[in-house]
Each structure stands twice: as structure tokens, then as C-alpha cells.
Design a protein around this motif. Structure first.
Motif, short mmCIF file in Angstrom:
data_model
loop_
_atom_site.label_atom_id
_atom_site.label_comp_id
_atom_site.label_asym_id
_atom_site.label_seq_id
_atom_site.Cartn_x
_atom_site.Cartn_y
_atom_site.Cartn_z
N LYS A 104 -107.80 -49.75 -5.77
CA LYS A 104 -108.99 -50.59 -5.81
C LYS A 104 -108.83 -51.76 -4.85
O LYS A 104 -107.73 -52.03 -4.37
CB LYS A 104 -109.23 -51.12 -7.22
N LYS A 105 -109.94 -52.44 -4.57
CA LYS A 105 -109.88 -53.65 -3.78
C LYS A 105 -109.18 -54.75 -4.57
O LYS A 105 -109.37 -54.86 -5.78
CB LYS A 105 -111.29 -54.11 -3.40
N LEU A 106 -108.38 -55.54 -3.88
CA LEU A 106 -107.67 -56.63 -4.53
C LEU A 106 -108.10 -57.96 -3.95
O LEU A 106 -108.30 -58.09 -2.74
CB LEU A 106 -106.16 -56.47 -4.34
N GLU A 107 -108.27 -58.94 -4.82
CA GLU A 107 -108.56 -60.29 -4.34
C GLU A 107 -107.29 -60.90 -3.76
O GLU A 107 -106.17 -60.48 -4.08
CB GLU A 107 -109.07 -61.15 -5.49
N ASP A 108 -107.47 -61.90 -2.90
CA ASP A 108 -106.32 -62.53 -2.26
C ASP A 108 -105.32 -63.06 -3.28
O ASP A 108 -104.11 -62.98 -3.08
CB ASP A 108 -106.78 -63.69 -1.35
N LYS A 109 -105.82 -63.56 -4.40
CA LYS A 109 -104.91 -64.12 -5.41
C LYS A 109 -104.06 -63.03 -6.03
O LYS A 109 -102.89 -63.26 -6.41
CB LYS A 109 -105.70 -64.87 -6.49
N ASP A 110 -104.60 -61.80 -6.15
CA ASP A 110 -103.84 -60.69 -6.69
C ASP A 110 -102.75 -60.24 -5.72
O ASP A 110 -101.62 -59.95 -6.13
CB ASP A 110 -104.77 -59.50 -7.02
N ILE A 111 -103.10 -60.20 -4.43
CA ILE A 111 -102.12 -59.85 -3.41
C ILE A 111 -101.05 -60.91 -3.33
O ILE A 111 -99.85 -60.61 -3.22
CB ILE A 111 -102.81 -59.66 -2.04
N CYS A 112 -101.46 -62.17 -3.44
CA CYS A 112 -100.51 -63.29 -3.43
C CYS A 112 -99.52 -63.15 -4.58
O CYS A 112 -98.31 -63.35 -4.41
CB CYS A 112 -101.26 -64.61 -3.53
N SER A 113 -100.01 -62.78 -5.74
CA SER A 113 -99.15 -62.62 -6.91
C SER A 113 -98.15 -61.49 -6.70
O SER A 113 -96.95 -61.64 -7.00
CB SER A 113 -100.01 -62.35 -8.15
N LEU A 114 -98.61 -60.36 -6.16
CA LEU A 114 -97.73 -59.21 -5.95
C LEU A 114 -96.64 -59.53 -4.94
O LEU A 114 -95.45 -59.24 -5.16
CB LEU A 114 -98.55 -58.01 -5.47
N LEU A 115 -97.03 -60.13 -3.81
CA LEU A 115 -96.04 -60.44 -2.78
C LEU A 115 -95.11 -61.56 -3.22
O LEU A 115 -93.92 -61.55 -2.89
CB LEU A 115 -96.75 -60.82 -1.47
#
Length: 242
Positions: A104-115
Motif C-alpha cells: 500500500k501507499k505509505l505516508e512519509d511519517k510511516d516511512i520515517c518510522s520504518l527507516l
């Protein structure tokens, strides 16, 4: 829970690599498989992931026999496999890869959390291509982030320390500790690195295609320096830099 029942596997010339292995790997644990080179560790991991098919025996995930399922069907059931050398993708960004993993599409905050969970700065990596410009340590941590994005129930990492420098290895250990504390699924790591063994809930020693020993790190670690225990000394404190 993953169950292996009387698993056997031969290479193309008929040489038996996995010799009647039976194991139960409990859910929600960090389990490390170790042992001498050529003992069958990676072969066993590939059988679990569906990259190889056993000559006989059964692989059962949460009560379902998945022995005859291919790697794609096993992925749908919640099995992930991290290669020794992760694949690089020219033209695909880190964002693209994480969204593909998440489905699914991820918001920047979700990508930030993963990285952030794998020690990478989002702004430095979010739009970078997953190509040869990334170091071995960077690509390994991005691969771990994709596993977190998928949130699979059973994840295998095959010698994740291979080919990375000391700094990246330290970050890798921190990432695994974080996953262990926050991840509900099972982590199975193939390794002979002492620091990875030290964060395991359970260690399984495989040599000569069979299970030689298993137990907690307190039980198993003292035995790994005894070369007679598994046919060869399998404990290594160094970092691979091939």
C-alpha cells in the motif's frame, strides 16, 4: 509455530545435505541457527522459504502443510527470506520498495518510522534508488525495513552480517534488538557471529545435515568452542568483508 518433520534434501549429484531433520520453532522468538560451514544451515533456510524442495518430509506452518507450496505462496502465508546479498533494483527508490513490501501507499511519517528503526535517516534515503550506490550495510538495513513493512509472521535472515563493515554490523545488531523487542512474529537468523548468537532466545546447532544441539544461549554458547561438539568450531566474533 513452524514444524519440520523428517526433512531430507540432496544436491543434484545425489549428495545428502539435509539428513532427516525434525524441529519445532516456536512463534514470537528470535532463533539463531549456527554450525560449521557446509553443515546445511543455508540449505535448511531455503527449504523453509520454498527456494528448494525437500526429497521427503514435511514443513508445517501454524498447522498447515506448506511442503508443496512455492516461494510465492509461502510469502502469502507470511514467510519472508532475506538473502546474504540483497537484490538491488535500478530505478526503484527506497520509498517504492517499502510501499511494495507493505502492499500500500505509505505516508512519509510511516516511512520515517520504518527507516528510523533500522538506523537510517529518512531524508537521506527515502528517494534514493536501491542500486549500487548503497553500501552493503545500507542495503541490509533497507531489507530489514522492508521486512518490518510486510510484518510477516516468520522471517529468515541468511548470514545478515556477510559483506558489511564493523560500523554497519553494530547498526545491524541494534536493528535486530529493536525488532526482537517490538516484532510479534518469529525471526530465524542463520549466523555464526557471537554478537548475533548473544541476542538469541534459542540457538540450534546444525552440522553434517543434522541437529547437533539446541537450547538457550546460556546452554549452547559454552559448547560452541568445543570443536568435537559439532565437527568444527562455528563461533566467530569477526565481521565478514567479502
Amino acid at each position: 509455530m513452524l514444524e519440520l518433520k523428517n526433512l531430507k534434501w540432496n544436491v543434484s549429484d545425489g549428495t545428502e545435505i539435509i539428513k532427516d531433520i525434525s524441529l519445532e520453532i516456536p512463534s514470537g522468538k528470535l532463533v539463531v541457527i549456527t554450525g560449521p560451514n557446509g553443515g546445511g544451515k543455508t540449505s535448511l533456510a531455503k527449504l523453509i522459504a520454498g527456494l528448494e524442495k525437500p526429497e521427503s518430509g514435511n514443513i508445517i506452518l501454524d498447522g498447515e502443510d506448506i511442503t508443496d507450496l512455492d516461494v510465492t505462496e509461502r510469502a502469502k502465508r507470511g514467510i519472508s527470506y532475506g538473502f546474504q546479498q540483497p537484490v538491488r533494483f535500478k530505478g526503484i527508490t527506497v520509498r517504492d520498495l517499502l510501499e511494495l513490501a507493505a502492499g500500500k501507499k505509505l505516508e512519509d511519517k510511516d516511512i520515517c518510522s520504518l527507516l528510523g528503526k533500522v538506523g537510517l535517516c529518512t531524508h537521506d534515503y527515502i528517494d534514493r534508488e536501491v542500486n549500487a550506490s548503497l553500501s552493503g550495510g545500507e542495503i541490509k538495513r533497507i531489507e530489514i525495513a522492508t521486512v518490518l513493512a510486510r510484518n510477516t509472521k516468520f522471517t529468515i535472515f541468511d548470514e545478515p552480517e556477510a559483506g558489511i563493515d564493523l560500523w554497519s554490523f553494530n547498526e545491524l545488531i541494534d536493528a535486530f534488538i529493536g525488532i526482537k523487542e517490538n516484532y510479534e512474529g518469529t525471526l530465524l537468523i542463520i549466523s555464526h557471529q557471537e554478537r548475533i548468537l548473544n541476542i538469541a532466545d534459542e540457538i540450534i546447532v546444525i552440522a553434517g545435515g543434522t541437529v547437533q544441539n539446541r537450547g538457550t544461549k546460556e546452554e549452547i554458547m559454552p559448547t560452541l568452542l568445543d570443536v568435537s561438539n559439532a565437527g568444527s568450531c562455528c563461533l566467530n566474533g569477526g565481521i565478514g568483508n567479502e
